[in-house]
Design a protein around this motif. Structure first.
Motif, PDB file in Angstrom:
ATOM      1  N   UNK A 187      35.575 -31.684   1.594  1.00  0.00           N
ATOM      2  CA  UNK A 187      35.042 -31.775   2.945  1.00  0.00           C
ATOM      3  C   UNK A 187      35.563 -30.652   3.826  1.00  0.00           C
ATOM      4  N   UNK A 188      34.809 -30.344   4.862  1.00  0.00           N
ATOM      5  CA  UNK A 188      35.132 -29.188   5.699  1.00  0.00           C
ATOM      6  C   UNK A 188      36.486 -29.321   6.372  1.00  0.00           C
ATOM      7  N   UNK A 189      36.844 -30.538   6.838  1.00  0.00           N
ATOM      8  CA  UNK A 189      38.103 -30.695   7.552  1.00  0.00           C
ATOM      9  C   UNK A 189      39.299 -30.330   6.668  1.00  0.00           C
ATOM     10  N   UNK A 190      39.279 -30.783   5.419  1.00  0.00           N
ATOM     11  CA  UNK A 190      40.386 -30.484   4.512  1.00  0.00           C
ATOM     12  C   UNK A 190      40.317 -29.045   4.000  1.00  0.00           C
ATOM     13  N   UNK A 191      39.110 -28.503   3.876  1.00  0.00           N
ATOM     14  CA  UNK A 191      38.991 -27.099   3.486  1.00  0.00           C
ATOM     15  C   UNK A 191      39.598 -26.190   4.565  1.00  0.00           C
ATOM     16  N   UNK A 192      39.346 -26.508   5.827  1.00  0.00           N
ATOM     17  CA  UNK A 192      39.972 -25.748   6.909  1.00  0.00           C
ATOM     18  C   UNK A 192      41.487 -25.912   6.890  1.00  0.00           C
ATOM     19  N   UNK A 193      41.941 -27.126   6.603  1.00  0.00           N
ATOM     20  CA  UNK A 193      43.383 -27.361   6.515  1.00  0.00           C
ATOM     21  C   UNK A 193      44.000 -26.490   5.425  1.00  0.00           C
ATOM     22  N   UNK A 194      43.340 -26.434   4.269  1.00  0.00           N
ATOM     23  CA  UNK A 194      43.848 -25.603   3.174  1.00  0.00           C
ATOM     24  C   UNK A 194      43.925 -24.140   3.590  1.00  0.00           C
TER      25      UNK A 194
ATOM     26  N   UNK B 279      39.145 -19.234  13.082  1.00  0.00           N
ATOM     27  CA  UNK B 279      38.259 -20.029  12.244  1.00  0.00           C
ATOM     28  C   UNK B 279      36.817 -19.762  12.653  1.00  0.00           C
ATOM     29  N   UNK B 280      35.965 -19.503  11.670  1.00  0.00           N
ATOM     30  CA  UNK B 280      34.552 -19.240  11.933  1.00  0.00           C
ATOM     31  C   UNK B 280      33.738 -19.806  10.779  1.00  0.00           C
ATOM     32  N   UNK B 281      32.527 -20.283  11.072  1.00  0.00           N
ATOM     33  CA  UNK B 281      31.673 -20.858  10.034  1.00  0.00           C
ATOM     34  C   UNK B 281      31.071 -19.764   9.158  1.00  0.00           C
ATOM     35  N   UNK B 282      30.717 -20.157   7.933  1.00  0.00           N
ATOM     36  CA  UNK B 282      30.169 -19.199   6.967  1.00  0.00           C
ATOM     37  C   UNK B 282      28.686 -18.956   7.152  1.00  0.00           C
ATOM     38  N   UNK B 283      28.002 -19.764   7.961  1.00  0.00           N
ATOM     39  CA  UNK B 283      26.544 -19.677   8.056  1.00  0.00           C
ATOM     40  C   UNK B 283      26.054 -18.673   9.081  1.00  0.00           C
ATOM     41  N   UNK B 284      26.968 -18.021   9.810  1.00  0.00           N
ATOM     42  CA  UNK B 284      26.567 -17.001  10.768  1.00  0.00           C
ATOM     43  C   UNK B 284      26.142 -17.522  12.126  1.00  0.00           C
ATOM     44  N   UNK B 285      26.200 -18.837  12.336  1.00  0.00           N
ATOM     45  CA  UNK B 285      25.825 -19.370  13.645  1.00  0.00           C
ATOM     46  C   UNK B 285      26.834 -18.993  14.718  1.00  0.00           C
TER      47      UNK B 285
ATOM     48  N   UNK C 144      44.194 -13.259  10.610  1.00  0.00           N
ATOM     49  CA  UNK C 144      43.458 -13.725   9.431  1.00  0.00           C
ATOM     50  C   UNK C 144      42.248 -14.527   9.875  1.00  0.00           C
ATOM     51  N   UNK C 145      41.089 -14.178   9.340  1.00  0.00           N
ATOM     52  CA  UNK C 145      39.859 -14.925   9.591  1.00  0.00           C
ATOM     53  C   UNK C 145      39.724 -15.973   8.486  1.00  0.00           C
ATOM     54  N   UNK C 146      39.618 -17.241   8.854  1.00  0.00           N
ATOM     55  CA  UNK C 146      39.518 -18.333   7.894  1.00  0.00           C
ATOM     56  C   UNK C 146      38.083 -18.863   7.892  1.00  0.00           C
ATOM     57  N   UNK C 147      37.471 -18.867   6.704  1.00  0.00           N
ATOM     58  CA  UNK C 147      36.082 -19.301   6.570  1.00  0.00           C
ATOM     59  C   UNK C 147      35.991 -20.305   5.421  1.00  0.00           C
ATOM     60  N   UNK C 148      35.597 -21.529   5.731  1.00  0.00           N
ATOM     61  CA  UNK C 148      35.353 -22.546   4.709  1.00  0.00           C
ATOM     62  C   UNK C 148      33.885 -22.487   4.315  1.00  0.00           C
TER      63      UNK C 148
ATOM     64  N   UNK D 147      44.036  -6.886   9.728  1.00  0.00           N
ATOM     65  CA  UNK D 147      43.208  -8.069   9.518  1.00  0.00           C
ATOM     66  C   UNK D 147      43.055  -8.391   8.038  1.00  0.00           C
ATOM     67  N   UNK D 148      42.775  -9.656   7.790  1.00  0.00           N
ATOM     68  CA  UNK D 148      42.412 -10.139   6.461  1.00  0.00           C
ATOM     69  C   UNK D 148      41.419 -11.275   6.632  1.00  0.00           C
ATOM     70  N   UNK D 149      40.709 -11.585   5.561  1.00  0.00           N
ATOM     71  CA  UNK D 149      39.715 -12.658   5.580  1.00  0.00           C
ATOM     72  C   UNK D 149      40.036 -13.623   4.449  1.00  0.00           C
ATOM     73  N   UNK D 150      40.244 -14.877   4.780  1.00  0.00           N
ATOM     74  CA  UNK D 150      40.539 -15.903   3.778  1.00  0.00           C
ATOM     75  C   UNK D 150      39.336 -16.831   3.652  1.00  0.00           C
ATOM     76  N   UNK D 151      38.645 -16.737   2.509  1.00  0.00           N
ATOM     77  CA  UNK D 151      37.522 -17.620   2.218  1.00  0.00           C
ATOM     78  C   UNK D 151      38.029 -18.813   1.402  1.00  0.00           C
ATOM     79  N   UNK D 152      37.605 -20.012   1.793  1.00  0.00           N
ATOM     80  CA  UNK D 152      37.954 -21.229   1.069  1.00  0.00           C
ATOM     81  C   UNK D 152      36.670 -21.811   0.493  1.00  0.00           C
ATOM     82  N   UNK D 153      36.544 -21.786  -0.832  1.00  0.00           N
ATOM     83  CA  UNK D 153      35.382 -22.383  -1.497  1.00  0.00           C
ATOM     84  C   UNK D 153      35.653 -23.879  -1.675  1.00  0.00           C
TER      85      UNK D 153
END
Length: 312
Positions: A75-82, A94-100, A8-12, A38-44
């Motif tokens: 905040x990002x830390x808790x979004x990643x935790x979720x 875990x990967x960032x949403x901005x493409x960096x 699972x790919x996790x993206x906050x 694979x799956x992708x989990x987006x956290x808004x």
């Protein structure tokens, strides 16, 4: 390890409507060629723009997409935790949403995982698109943390990493409120390995972490994984008290031997202000730790989910 695993790919995401379509296009191309389920989990994370609508559109077009929407910006830390709390797979990346962080490197992360490593973390060899000041402060922070903390936090390493199921289970046991995820990822241990890469500029928009938020994140990291500031405050207070005691003895001796006309207003104020400043600094350091204890004892939930699209 069997050749086919679940990942699972996790993206906050917070206010990332401009970068998400291109990011998911690149991610989808990588996952299509990956030998894994694979799956992708987006956290808004409580976005105020059209991020949630964009994510819903991605989910309608790609059945691998799962969604979490937090009730507000935690905040990002808790979004990643979720996100990591809701992963039901053999591993999460875990990967960032901005493409960096380039999704094209995911197969290399998976390859190192299949070699037997539980954590594969990306180490930035170059940070394109960032100012010299941000690069300097980031490098300084990691060096300071390496000296203050007993937990060895790899330098120039962000959240871009793959973690196996045992690591995810271990992280779920850590429910502290003031979270510094880079430290927690390292603290749990297991077999870890670095994967060097060059960080790219953002796909769109600007960073949500201004220098004030980065400063607060640095405070979180230092106070979460080190008690050195408290010990330093003790030593500074002790040395200051010894210096003040010695200065007092000198004043008494000088007065007895040579007398002392009524002078010394500037020197008196200098000493008083110096001692007062040291005391306030020490109280501020103690207050930082006390404030974190205050937040911990209330035992509030780490985050609240308002909407979700997850597999049944």
């Amino acid at each position: 390890m069997p050749s086919r695993q679940t990942l699972t790919i996790v993206i906050a995401a917070f206010n990332e409507e401009a970068s998400l379509p291109e990011m998911h296009r690149r991610l989808r191309a990588v996952l299509d060629g990956l030998d894994a389920d694979t799956s992708v989990l987006y956290v808004d994370d409580g976005s105020r723009d059209g991020t949630w609508q964009v994510l819903q559109s991605l989910a309608s077009d790609d059945p691998r997409v799962q969604l979490l929407r937090l009730a507000r910006n935690f905040g990002k830390e808790l979004a990643l935790t979720a996100g990591l709390d809701h992963v039901d797979a053999d591993a999460a990346l875990v990967i960032d949403a901005d493409g960096q962080d380039p999704p094209e490197l995911i197969p290399q992360f998976v390859a190192r995982w299949r070699e037997g490593f539980d954590v594969v973390y990306g180490t930035r060899t170059q940070r394109d698109g960032e100012s010299w000041l941000k690069r300097f402060t980031a490098a300084a922070f990691y060096r300071v943390m390496s000296r203050l903390s007993h937990t060895p936090i790899p330098p120039d390493t962000g959240d871009f990493r793959l973690m196996s199921r045992p690591v995810l289970d271990a992280l779920r046991q850590l429910r502290e409120r003031q979270r510094f995820m880079k430290g927690l990822f390292t603290w749990v241990g297991f077999r870890q390995v670095s994967l060097p890469y060059q960080r790219a500029p953002r796909l769109a928009g600007g960073s949500k972490f201004n220098y004030w938020r980065l400063w607060n994140l640095a405070l979180e990291g230092i106070t979460s994984f080190s008690t050195v500031p408290l010990r330093l405050a003790t030593y500074v207070g002790l040395l200051t008290a010894l210096g003040a005691f010695g200065w007092g003895l000198w004043i008494v001796a000088r007065t007895v031997l040579w007398g002392d006309p009524v002078e010394g207003w500037p020197s008196l104020m200098t000493v008083v202000l110096f001692l007062g400043g040291i005391q306030l600094v020490a109280l501020g350091i103690v207050g930082e730790y006390l404030g974190r204890l205050y937040l911990e004892v209330k035992q509030r939930p780490l985050y609240l989910v308002s909407e979700a699209k997850l597999p049944r």
